[in-house]
Design a protein around this motif. Sequence first.
Motif, PDB file in Angstrom:
ATOM      1  N   SER A  13       0.913  -1.180  -0.136  1.00 30.93           N
ATOM      2  CA  SER A  13      -0.054  -0.103   0.183  1.00 30.93           C
ATOM      3  C   SER A  13       0.732   1.169  -0.056  1.00 30.93           C
ATOM      4  O   SER A  13       0.691   2.291  -0.597  1.00 30.93           O
ATOM      5  CB  SER A  13      -0.926  -0.015   1.233  1.00 30.93           C
ATOM      6  N   TYR A  14       1.911   1.399   0.789  1.00 30.30           N
ATOM      7  CA  TYR A  14       2.869   2.418   0.643  1.00 30.30           C
ATOM      8  C   TYR A  14       3.379   2.650  -0.663  1.00 30.30           C
ATOM      9  O   TYR A  14       3.400   4.027  -1.094  1.00 30.30           O
ATOM     10  CB  TYR A  14       4.072   2.089   1.783  1.00 30.30           C
ATOM     11  N   ARG A  15       3.754   1.670  -1.503  1.00 27.28           N
ATOM     12  CA  ARG A  15       4.099   1.926  -2.841  1.00 27.28           C
ATOM     13  C   ARG A  15       3.117   2.502  -3.636  1.00 27.28           C
ATOM     14  O   ARG A  15       3.403   3.314  -4.475  1.00 27.28           O
ATOM     15  CB  ARG A  15       4.616   0.271  -3.263  1.00 27.28           C
ATOM     16  N   THR A  16       2.021   1.782  -3.414  1.00 28.11           N
ATOM     17  CA  THR A  16       0.753   2.574  -4.243  1.00 28.11           C
ATOM     18  C   THR A  16       0.628   3.907  -3.878  1.00 28.11           C
ATOM     19  O   THR A  16       0.391   4.904  -4.631  1.00 28.11           O
ATOM     20  CB  THR A  16      -0.634   1.776  -3.919  1.00 28.11           C
ATOM     21  N   LEU A  17       0.728   4.180  -2.810  1.00 23.09           N
ATOM     22  CA  LEU A  17       0.628   5.594  -2.146  1.00 23.09           C
ATOM     23  C   LEU A  17       1.535   6.614  -2.986  1.00 23.09           C
ATOM     24  O   LEU A  17       1.317   7.722  -2.990  1.00 23.09           O
ATOM     25  CB  LEU A  17       0.671   5.781  -0.558  1.00 23.09           C
ATOM     26  N   ILE A  18       2.820   6.055  -3.039  1.00 19.96           N
ATOM     27  CA  ILE A  18       3.893   7.160  -3.529  1.00 19.96           C
ATOM     28  C   ILE A  18       3.747   7.134  -5.145  1.00 19.96           C
ATOM     29  O   ILE A  18       3.617   8.207  -5.786  1.00 19.96           O
ATOM     30  CB  ILE A  18       5.133   6.727  -3.040  1.00 19.96           C
ATOM     31  N   GLU A  19       3.953   5.662  -5.596  1.00 20.81           N
ATOM     32  CA  GLU A  19       3.962   5.773  -7.225  1.00 20.81           C
ATOM     33  C   GLU A  19       2.539   6.283  -7.782  1.00 20.81           C
ATOM     34  O   GLU A  19       2.574   6.698  -8.882  1.00 20.81           O
ATOM     35  CB  GLU A  19       4.387   4.320  -7.389  1.00 20.81           C
ATOM     36  N   GLY A  20       1.656   5.841  -7.036  1.00 24.19           N
ATOM     37  CA  GLY A  20       0.352   6.342  -7.620  1.00 24.19           C
ATOM     38  C   GLY A  20      -0.258   7.521  -7.094  1.00 24.19           C
ATOM     39  O   GLY A  20      -1.421   8.073  -7.278  1.00 24.19           O
ATOM     40  N   ALA A  21       0.733   8.658  -6.759  1.00 26.06           N
ATOM     41  CA  ALA A  21       0.199   9.699  -6.037  1.00 26.06           C
ATOM     42  C   ALA A  21      -0.777  10.764  -7.097  1.00 26.06           C
ATOM     43  O   ALA A  21      -1.806  11.121  -6.740  1.00 26.06           O
ATOM     44  CB  ALA A  21       1.384  10.813  -5.722  1.00 26.06           C
ATOM     45  N   ARG A  22      -0.348  10.788  -8.431  1.00 27.31           N
ATOM     46  CA  ARG A  22      -1.195  11.657  -9.206  1.00 27.31           C
ATOM     47  C   ARG A  22      -2.287  11.078  -9.541  1.00 27.31           C
ATOM     48  O   ARG A  22      -3.323  11.893  -9.509  1.00 27.31           O
ATOM     49  CB  ARG A  22      -0.243  11.644 -10.613  1.00 27.31           C
ATOM     50  N   GLU A  23      -2.507   9.627  -9.798  1.00 33.05           N
ATOM     51  CA  GLU A  23      -3.730   9.309 -10.085  1.00 33.05           C
ATOM     52  C   GLU A  23      -4.756   9.197  -8.864  1.00 33.05           C
ATOM     53  O   GLU A  23      -5.873   9.448  -8.934  1.00 33.05           O
ATOM     54  CB  GLU A  23      -3.624   7.618 -10.405  1.00 33.05           C
ATOM     55  N   LEU A  24      -4.182   9.098  -7.560  1.00 34.66           N
ATOM     56  CA  LEU A  24      -4.867   9.062  -6.342  1.00 34.66           C
ATOM     57  C   LEU A  24      -5.440  10.676  -6.274  1.00 34.66           C
ATOM     58  O   LEU A  24      -6.518  10.682  -5.705  1.00 34.66           O
ATOM     59  CB  LEU A  24      -4.122   8.885  -5.059  1.00 34.66           C
ATOM     60  N   ARG A  25      -4.740  11.475  -6.559  1.00 35.84           N
ATOM     61  CA  ARG A  25      -5.322  12.852  -6.442  1.00 35.84           C
ATOM     62  C   ARG A  25      -6.226  13.305  -7.497  1.00 35.84           C
ATOM     63  O   ARG A  25      -7.138  13.942  -7.338  1.00 35.84           O
ATOM     64  CB  ARG A  25      -4.147  13.876  -6.451  1.00 35.84           C
ATOM     65  N   LEU A  26      -6.387  12.427  -8.532  1.00 40.81           N
ATOM     66  CA  LEU A  26      -7.454  12.532  -9.613  1.00 40.81           C
ATOM     67  C   LEU A  26      -8.727  11.655  -8.944  1.00 40.81           C
ATOM     68  O   LEU A  26      -9.697  11.913  -9.938  1.00 40.81           O
ATOM     69  CB  LEU A  26      -7.038  12.091 -10.713  1.00 40.81           C
ATOM     70  N   SER A  27      -8.584  11.043  -8.114  1.00 43.35           N
ATOM     71  CA  SER A  27      -9.871  10.154  -8.003  1.00 43.35           C
ATOM     72  C   SER A  27     -10.052  10.081  -6.327  1.00 43.35           C
ATOM     73  O   SER A  27      -9.262   9.346  -5.620  1.00 43.35           O
ATOM     74  CB  SER A  27      -9.602   8.763  -8.385  1.00 43.35           C
ATOM     75  N   ARG A  28     -11.122  10.612  -5.884  1.00 43.88           N
ATOM     76  CA  ARG A  28     -11.454  10.525  -4.469  1.00 43.88           C
ATOM     77  C   ARG A  28     -11.904   8.781  -4.035  1.00 43.88           C
ATOM     78  O   ARG A  28     -11.425   8.455  -3.021  1.00 43.88           O
ATOM     79  CB  ARG A  28     -12.773  11.230  -4.042  1.00 43.88           C
ATOM     80  N   ASN A  29     -12.522   8.114  -4.966  1.00 37.64           N
ATOM     81  CA  ASN A  29     -12.764   6.717  -4.687  1.00 37.64           C
ATOM     82  C   ASN A  29     -11.731   5.894  -4.645  1.00 37.64           C
ATOM     83  O   ASN A  29     -11.490   5.161  -3.703  1.00 37.64           O
ATOM     84  CB  ASN A  29     -13.505   6.337  -5.963  1.00 37.64           C
TER      85      ASN A  29
END
Length: 537
Positions: free
Chosen positions: A187-203
């Motif tokens: 999950s930490y890896r997703t948190l860092i590497e997917g930072a842009r995509e996460l900011r584009l999707s609240r879900n």
Amino acid sequence: MTSRRELLAPFALPLAAAGLLGALASAATVALLATTNSLLAQAERRPDELAVFGLLCLVAFGGNALADMLTNRAGQHLVARLRRSLAERILAAPLDALERYRTHRLMPVLTGDIDAVSDLAFLFAPLAIAGAVILGCVGYLVWLSPPLAFLVCALAGAGSVAVYATRLRGVAGFWQARESEDALHKSYRTLIEGARELRLSRNRRSELLDGAMAPTIETIRRVNTRAINVFVLANAAGSTLYFAVIALVAAGGAWLQVEDAAVLTGTVLVLLYMKGPIDQIMQALPPLVRAQISLRRVAELNEAFAAGEAPGDEVPTATSFGSLELSGVRYAYPAPADGEAFALGPLDLAVKAGETVFVVGSNGAGKTTLINLLLGLHAPQAGELRLDGRPVDAAGRDAYRQTFSAVLSDYFLFETLPAGADPDAARAHIDWLGLGGKLSVEGGRLSTLDLSSGQKKRLALVHACLEDRPVMVFDEWAADQDPRFRRMFYETVLPELKRRGRTLIVISHDDRYFHIADRLVRLEAGRIVPATAEAGR
């Protein structure tokens, strides 16, 4: 197979020396107890007894200090050795084995587990000293009164068995918490590497935080709390039982007809002193158990990458390269749980020195797998990889890979220039690719990597050019470029590299530039099929 014992074997001598020093300190401590008991029973203290008391204090202090320093030194060497050894194993591991292990499983071992393993060394001397003190005290009790010593051992042994059985539940909890650490690092890896995509999707943010991370964090908290509480309760119960043992010994003295008050006083004094070493051992059990779990994880990782490749000494040069060839090569990935495995081949492909070859085909056709086989990153499961007609075996695969420079689709950008690269040549290439105003070269290092994705790709190309290898491989290099640099790559960079004598292997979807290639290799469903597009001039 690399066992936990084998990982610790190089440090057996200093740890044994620490144990001997600890035993010496423990003997001095027990002698101090006997001397103290003797002095308390006397009306007057002789100077020689006081001198012996002082000497014993020095021996106990020196033995404890030297034992701790030896274990500290061994622990630091152990951590350094494990870090280097695992780094060497990972660097030498076959790429497919590394890919199967996954980063989120690697990082907890390389960070937390290795540090936890050092606790084994750091705990060795204190536990050895505590154990030796306990044994010495038991020996002194036997000397004072064998019946009382037997009563103490019987009562303490029964209580220890009960407490140990309780602690086993805590050990199981630590194992469960350690298993959850891998999921948390994922999950930490997703948190860092997917930072842009996460900011584009609240879900997605909610799914990651509330659906994945929060339950895992809560599981680790709950399990660790419960496991440590088990140890705390066991220790508290053990302390209570211990004082009950002292009370029973005092009562048993009369029952066993021990009439000498000095014997009873000495026995109670020894038991009270033993409480400290016993508590020390009990308090060390949680970190000791976690260290043992971590050591097993380190040993598993060490074993997973045991079949590494030895680095070759021979490094091919541009003048020695004549041709690359895949002959009857097959490669298949492990089958997923819900589908069939992708298989490449059998393939027959030859690339001659100086050629420009475009590898084309639809997504999922096997282009990247083909490149990995040509680069020697994956070993063929059938067939042969050949350099200048000679088969490339496992022993020569590392030397073979030095034939190539590559900018792959998931490339990694280094901050330093390639070894031996000319800084002036680096500056010239940086200017050539339009990066002169973005970064500079300072002492063999790049001033920044804070660039756009297209600029980073151009910088990766600079690295590849500076390596000066005979074969250059590009996996969709132009995909991140604007029209100007896309055109420059095909119409200027590739022809210039060809003029310098480089062999070029390019994965591309840009059919308007296929004519740049001397030859097209088209892949469909893992097989080479006839290319219909025009290639060559």
